[in-house]
Design a protein around this motif. Structure first.
Motif, short mmCIF file in Angstrom:
data_model
loop_
_atom_site.label_atom_id
_atom_site.label_comp_id
_atom_site.label_asym_id
_atom_site.label_seq_id
_atom_site.Cartn_x
_atom_site.Cartn_y
_atom_site.Cartn_z
N CYS A 224 0.83 -1.20 0.00
CA CYS A 224 0.00 0.00 0.00
C CYS A 224 0.87 1.26 0.00
O CYS A 224 0.65 2.19 -0.78
N LEU A 225 1.88 1.29 0.86
CA LEU A 225 2.78 2.44 0.90
C LEU A 225 3.53 2.61 -0.41
O LEU A 225 3.77 3.73 -0.86
N ALA A 226 3.92 1.51 -1.01
CA ALA A 226 4.74 1.57 -2.22
C ALA A 226 3.95 1.96 -3.46
O ALA A 226 4.47 2.66 -4.34
N LEU A 227 2.70 1.53 -3.55
CA LEU A 227 2.00 1.58 -4.83
C LEU A 227 0.74 2.43 -4.88
O LEU A 227 0.32 2.83 -5.96
N PRO A 239 -0.69 3.11 10.91
CA PRO A 239 -1.21 2.60 9.64
C PRO A 239 -2.47 3.32 9.17
O PRO A 239 -2.62 3.63 7.99
N ALA A 240 -3.40 3.62 10.09
CA ALA A 240 -4.64 4.29 9.70
C ALA A 240 -4.38 5.68 9.17
O ALA A 240 -4.98 6.11 8.18
N VAL A 241 -3.47 6.42 9.80
CA VAL A 241 -3.15 7.77 9.34
C VAL A 241 -2.43 7.73 8.00
O VAL A 241 -2.71 8.52 7.10
N LEU A 247 -5.78 0.94 2.64
CA LEU A 247 -5.42 -0.30 3.31
C LEU A 247 -6.66 -1.11 3.68
O LEU A 247 -6.64 -2.34 3.60
N LEU A 248 -7.74 -0.43 4.08
CA LEU A 248 -9.00 -1.15 4.31
C LEU A 248 -9.43 -1.92 3.07
O LEU A 248 -9.84 -3.08 3.15
N GLU A 249 -9.33 -1.29 1.92
CA GLU A 249 -9.71 -1.94 0.67
C GLU A 249 -8.80 -3.11 0.35
O GLU A 249 -9.25 -4.17 -0.11
N LEU A 251 -7.11 -4.98 2.52
CA LEU A 251 -7.37 -6.08 3.44
C LEU A 251 -8.68 -6.79 3.09
O LEU A 251 -8.77 -8.02 3.18
N ALA A 252 -9.69 -6.03 2.70
CA ALA A 252 -10.95 -6.65 2.30
C ALA A 252 -10.74 -7.56 1.09
O ALA A 252 -11.26 -8.69 1.05
N ALA A 253 -9.98 -7.09 0.12
CA ALA A 253 -9.70 -7.91 -1.07
C ALA A 253 -8.89 -9.15 -0.73
O ALA A 253 -8.97 -10.17 -1.42
N ALA A 254 -8.11 -9.06 0.35
CA ALA A 254 -7.27 -10.19 0.77
C ALA A 254 -8.00 -11.13 1.73
O ALA A 254 -7.39 -12.06 2.27
N GLY A 255 -9.30 -10.90 1.95
CA GLY A 255 -10.07 -11.78 2.81
C GLY A 255 -10.12 -11.36 4.26
O GLY A 255 -10.47 -12.16 5.14
N LEU A 256 -9.81 -10.08 4.53
CA LEU A 256 -9.87 -9.54 5.89
C LEU A 256 -10.74 -8.28 5.91
O LEU A 256 -10.25 -7.18 6.15
N PRO A 257 -12.03 -8.43 5.68
CA PRO A 257 -12.90 -7.25 5.65
C PRO A 257 -13.36 -6.83 7.04
O PRO A 257 -13.57 -7.67 7.92
N TYR A 258 -13.53 -5.54 7.22
CA TYR A 258 -14.20 -5.02 8.41
C TYR A 258 -15.70 -4.95 8.11
O TYR A 258 -16.10 -4.57 7.01
N ARG A 259 -16.50 -5.31 9.11
CA ARG A 259 -17.95 -5.26 8.94
C ARG A 259 -18.58 -4.62 10.18
O ARG A 259 -18.10 -4.81 11.29
#
Length: 264
Positions: A224-227, A239-241, A247-249, A251-259
């Motif tokens: 995320c930082l690199a690209l 990380p949030a700042v 990063l939320l997007e 992680l969701a695409a990687a199977g770690l979504p917040y709900r």
């Protein structure tokens, strides 16, 4: 963007400590999930071990593994550490304990304007790095982002995710909870924020929290930082700042979504 001159650097992400256990898991994840144009390198103090890791990764993806760079550096060698920091857009370090082995690399990244991620859970290290190198990182545009593993990142992003679903300008109480099944086979994080009598529960679920999901979170934060197109930040940030919605997007695409599990 940070202060680095990206196109003139040979790598986008260098994984330092790649031959360790979590480093190896992170290397495997990067190999399988980084976009084809992302320039990756494995780094550590033992070139022979790095080459053996690259050979092992070749069994997974021969073409991609052949393009992996190898960078040798020891934390006791400031010249080599500076060269490492200057070779890439992001250094992702698994080399701990960070209070013992991490300072030289943070200093080099702050000086070179290179983004940095790690897995530290050591408050003393985080505090010292802010005091010693936070100002220089702001000057050069480097983003120093600690605590990108399971023990810290879900809480940080969970609060960010949930607060944005609550009204502004009112007092908040934040409680965080972690559940893990036996044998460290599953994990659930719920971040609860209370506003008067309105209440929102946010949940993050995933697999093995200690190893597999940490490698996934760490790798995605580094990519995320690199690209990604991110808010203009610099210095030592969470990380949030630093990464927020991007990063939320990821992680969701990687199977770690917040709900949002429940709201009332």
């Amino acid at each position: 963007m940070n202060g680095q001159d990206g196109p003139q650097r040979p790598y986008d992400v260098v994984l330092f400590g790649a031959t360790g256990f979590v480093g190896g898991l992170t290397a495997e994840y990067l190999l399988g999930h980084a976009p084809s144009g992302c320039r990756l390198a494995l780094a550590g103090r033992d070139r022979a071990k790095l080459e053996r890791l690259r050979e092992r990764l070749a069994a997974v993806d021969p073409a991609r593994a052949a393009g992996l760079g190898i960078v040798t550096a020891d934390v006791s060698d400031p010249v080599a550490v500076r060269a490492l920091a200057e070779s890439t857009r992001v250094v992702a370090s698994t080399v701990g304990p960070y209070i013992r082995y991490g300072e030289e690399l943070v200093a080099a990244c702050a000086e070179a304007g290179t983004d940095y991620t790690d897995l530290t859970g050591e408050p003393e290290f985080v505090d010292l790095m802010f005091l010693r190198y936070g100002a220089r990182a702001r000057e050069t545009g480097a983003r120093i982002v600690h605590a990108c593993g399971f023990d810290s990142l879900p809480h940080d992003l969970g609060v960010y995710f949930t607060v944005r679903r609550l009204p502004e300008g009112v007092p908040l109480t934040v409680d965080g909870f972690v559940q893990a099944r036996g044998l460290v086979s599953g994990g659930t994080l719920a971040s609860s924020l209370t506003i008067l009598s309105r209440r929102v529960f946010t949940e993050l679920t995933g697999g093995d929290p200690g190893y597999g999901e940490t490698a996934k979170m760490f790798a995605e934060a580094s990519l995320c930082l690199a690209l990604d197109d991110l808010p203009a930040t610099a210095g030592q940030v969470t990380p949030a700042v630093a990464m927020g919605d991007a990063l939320l997007e990821r992680l969701a695409a990687a199977g770690l979504p917040y709900r949002v599990r429940h709201a009332r």
